[in-house]
Design an enzyme around this catalytic site. Structure first.
Site, PDB file in Angstrom:
ATOM      1  N   GLN A 184     -20.760   9.551  12.860  1.00 29.10           N
ATOM      2  CA  GLN A 184     -20.426   9.636  11.431  1.00 29.10           C
ATOM      3  C   GLN A 184     -19.158  10.475  11.215  1.00 29.10           C
ATOM      4  O   GLN A 184     -18.304  10.148  10.392  1.00 29.10           O
ATOM      5  CB  GLN A 184     -21.611  10.235  10.666  1.00 29.10           C
ATOM      6  CG  GLN A 184     -21.535  10.107   9.157  1.00 29.10           C
ATOM      7  CD  GLN A 184     -21.490   8.669   8.639  1.00 29.10           C
ATOM      8  OE1 GLN A 184     -22.167   7.783   9.174  1.00 29.10           O
ATOM      9  NE2 GLN A 184     -20.674   8.425   7.623  1.00 29.10           N
ATOM     10  N   ASP A 236     -11.444  -6.526   6.553  1.00 34.62           N
ATOM     11  CA  ASP A 236     -10.183  -7.225   6.859  1.00 34.62           C
ATOM     12  C   ASP A 236      -9.892  -7.145   8.359  1.00 34.62           C
ATOM     13  O   ASP A 236      -9.454  -8.113   8.981  1.00 34.62           O
ATOM     14  CB  ASP A 236      -9.001  -6.588   6.111  1.00 34.62           C
ATOM     15  CG  ASP A 236      -9.148  -6.680   4.597  1.00 34.62           C
ATOM     16  OD1 ASP A 236      -9.925  -7.528   4.125  1.00 34.62           O
ATOM     17  OD2 ASP A 236      -8.480  -5.900   3.897  1.00 34.62           O
ATOM     18  N   ASP A 238      -9.285  17.237   3.207  1.00 29.61           N
ATOM     19  CA  ASP A 238      -9.154  18.076   4.399  1.00 29.61           C
ATOM     20  C   ASP A 238      -7.718  18.440   4.737  1.00 29.61           C
ATOM     21  O   ASP A 238      -6.951  17.612   5.192  1.00 29.61           O
ATOM     22  CB  ASP A 238      -9.807  17.295   5.545  1.00 29.61           C
ATOM     23  CG  ASP A 238      -9.994  18.133   6.759  1.00 29.61           C
ATOM     24  OD1 ASP A 238      -9.426  19.228   6.793  1.00 29.61           O
ATOM     25  OD2 ASP A 238     -10.710  17.686   7.652  1.00 29.61           O
ATOM     26  N   ASN A 239      -7.350  19.709   4.572  1.00 31.41           N
ATOM     27  CA  ASN A 239      -5.983  20.131   4.896  1.00 31.41           C
ATOM     28  C   ASN A 239      -5.842  20.608   6.342  1.00 31.41           C
ATOM     29  O   ASN A 239      -4.791  21.049   6.759  1.00 31.41           O
ATOM     30  CB  ASN A 239      -5.560  21.291   3.969  1.00 31.41           C
ATOM     31  CG  ASN A 239      -5.517  20.820   2.537  1.00 31.41           C
ATOM     32  OD1 ASN A 239      -5.102  19.708   2.266  1.00 31.41           O
ATOM     33  ND2 ASN A 239      -5.984  21.661   1.627  1.00 31.41           N
ATOM     34  N   ASP A 276       0.854  -1.190   0.000  1.00 29.72           N
ATOM     35  CA  ASP A 276       0.000   0.000   0.000  1.00 29.72           C
ATOM     36  C   ASP A 276       0.888   1.237   0.000  1.00 29.72           C
ATOM     37  O   ASP A 276       1.777   1.362   0.850  1.00 29.72           O
ATOM     38  CB  ASP A 276      -0.894   0.016   1.244  1.00 29.72           C
ATOM     39  CG  ASP A 276      -2.014  -1.015   1.162  1.00 29.72           C
ATOM     40  OD1 ASP A 276      -2.280  -1.510   0.048  1.00 29.72           O
ATOM     41  OD2 ASP A 276      -2.616  -1.326   2.206  1.00 29.72           O
TER      42      ASP A 276
END
Length: 371
Positions: A315, A326, A145-146, A33
């Site tokens: 949320q 997984d 989102d910074n 990844d």
């Protein structure tokens, strides 16, 4: 008691007997990844959408190298089965290397990083290494989102591009049949394989599955994706008689039911019918475990079908649901290795999934907080 008198033998604790190296065996598609925060131009260049998962094709060939060159990247040992055994190891902590993992990688720089990352996760990975195809990779291109101090922890949108490459090249006769490797298979008590691997080497799965069944050990299999039940039905149904624990989510369960002609859309009924499918090892009853995102997890045994509520989560706290399935399996397996009852295994699965969805990718803090 006099010093020279024989000492009574210390009774080994259950954990000492159960939890040793290589007690868990996983086999699947290892992917490296590669996570990076990217800009919209990068997504547009490669025709990527946010919150999407695709398989790489010709136009994505340069993507992986450009990602590494242009952006700050984080590497993780990935792929469905490898994620699950990593999470099981994290839940258990000690001893290290409770899990053996088999899969195919390339002899290349990404392969070297993957080996290092598996080692850091304390997974005993024995990869089949070949030169025909490069190591499989999954690019997680993160946008949004910074405001977060740690961009890898608090970000919403990611576009996943998987290039299976070497993961598709696993060879039973070149690796699994090797004497030293097969001895590692025999060392395990619990086996777990994601259904994705059926597309790569169904004969490898069958060899491991029949060993588990003949030795009265436990085999877990995941339905993994609807297309497995649809397009790899014949291979899947050769393996099912050996499966002691079948995992899946609600969509995979519904597709499996349709393909099997169960004639019901009720998930409890589907679980019941899947539980009753023919089984090779009669000493163990099959267990079915179907997750449903935020809804109850359904588990069927020969005696009953029960619903287990998941942990509540706001949320706003959900960062990334990829890897939740997984992680659930990893948590479940960790307690299965301790010989815990089904409800404890499910509780651990819910805990692990809850941790993972609050972070980007299948990552976790150093120490679990599961009691």
């Amino acid at each position: 008691m006099a010093a020279d008198e024989p000492q009574p033998a210390k009774k080994p604790r259950l954990e000492d007997e159960l939890l040793r190296q290589n007690i868990l065996f996983g086999m699947g598609n290892p992917l490296l990844d590669i996570c990076a925060v990217v800009d919209k131009d990068f997504l547009d260049k490669y025709g990527l959408k946010t919150n999407d998962q695709i398989l790489a094709d010709e136009k994505h060939k340069e993507l992986f190298e450009e990602l590494v060159k242009k952006f700050k990247v984080e590497y993780h040992a990935g792929g469905s089965t490898q994620n699950s055994v990593k999470v099981a190891q994290w839940m258990i902590q000690q001893p290290h290397k409770i899990a053996t993992f088999f899969g195919c990688i390339g002899r290349d720089a990404f392969g070297d990083i993957l080996k290092k990352k598996a080692e850091e996760a304390h997974v005993d990975a024995h990869y089949y290494e070949q030169t025909e195809q490069p190591t499989g990779t999954c690019a997680a291109c993160i946008t949004g989102d910074n405001r977060s101090a740690n961009p890898f922890k608090k970000l919403g949108l990611r576009s996943l591009v998987a290039n299976l490459a070497a993961a598709n090249c696993y060879k039973k006769e070149k690796h699994l049949d090797n004497k030293e490797n097969w001895q590692l298979v025999e060392k395990a008590k619990v086996y777990y394989i994601a259904g994705f691997f059926i597309t790569v080497s169904a004969d490898s799965i069958l060899k491991v599955a029949s060993h588990a069944s003949e030795s009265n050990k436990i085999l877990g299999l995941n339905l993994s994706a609807p297309f497995i039940s649809q397009f790899f039905k014949e291979d899947l149904m050769k393996i099912i008689p050996y499966v002691d624990i079948l995992f899946g989510n609600e969509t995979e369960a519904a597709t499996f039911a349709r393909e099997q002609g169960f004639e019901t859309e009720d998930i409890k009924e589907i679980a019941k019918k899947a539980q009753a499918l023919p089984k090779a090892n009669k000493k163990r009853q099959r267990i079915i475990v179907f997750t449903q995102g935020k809804d109850d997890t359904i588990a069927a045994t020969a005696e009953n079908v029960a619903a287990y509520p998941v942990l509540d989560i706001k949320q706003d706290d959900i960062v990334d649901t990829n890897g939740a399935g997984d992680a659930f399996v990893g948590g479940f397996l960790s307690q299965l290795l301790y010989d815990q009852p089904l409800e404890e295994c499910i509780r651990a699965g819910h805990y692990a999934a809850n941790v993972i969805i609050q972070r980007s990718g299948c990552t976790f803090p150093d120490i679990p907080d599961f009691h």
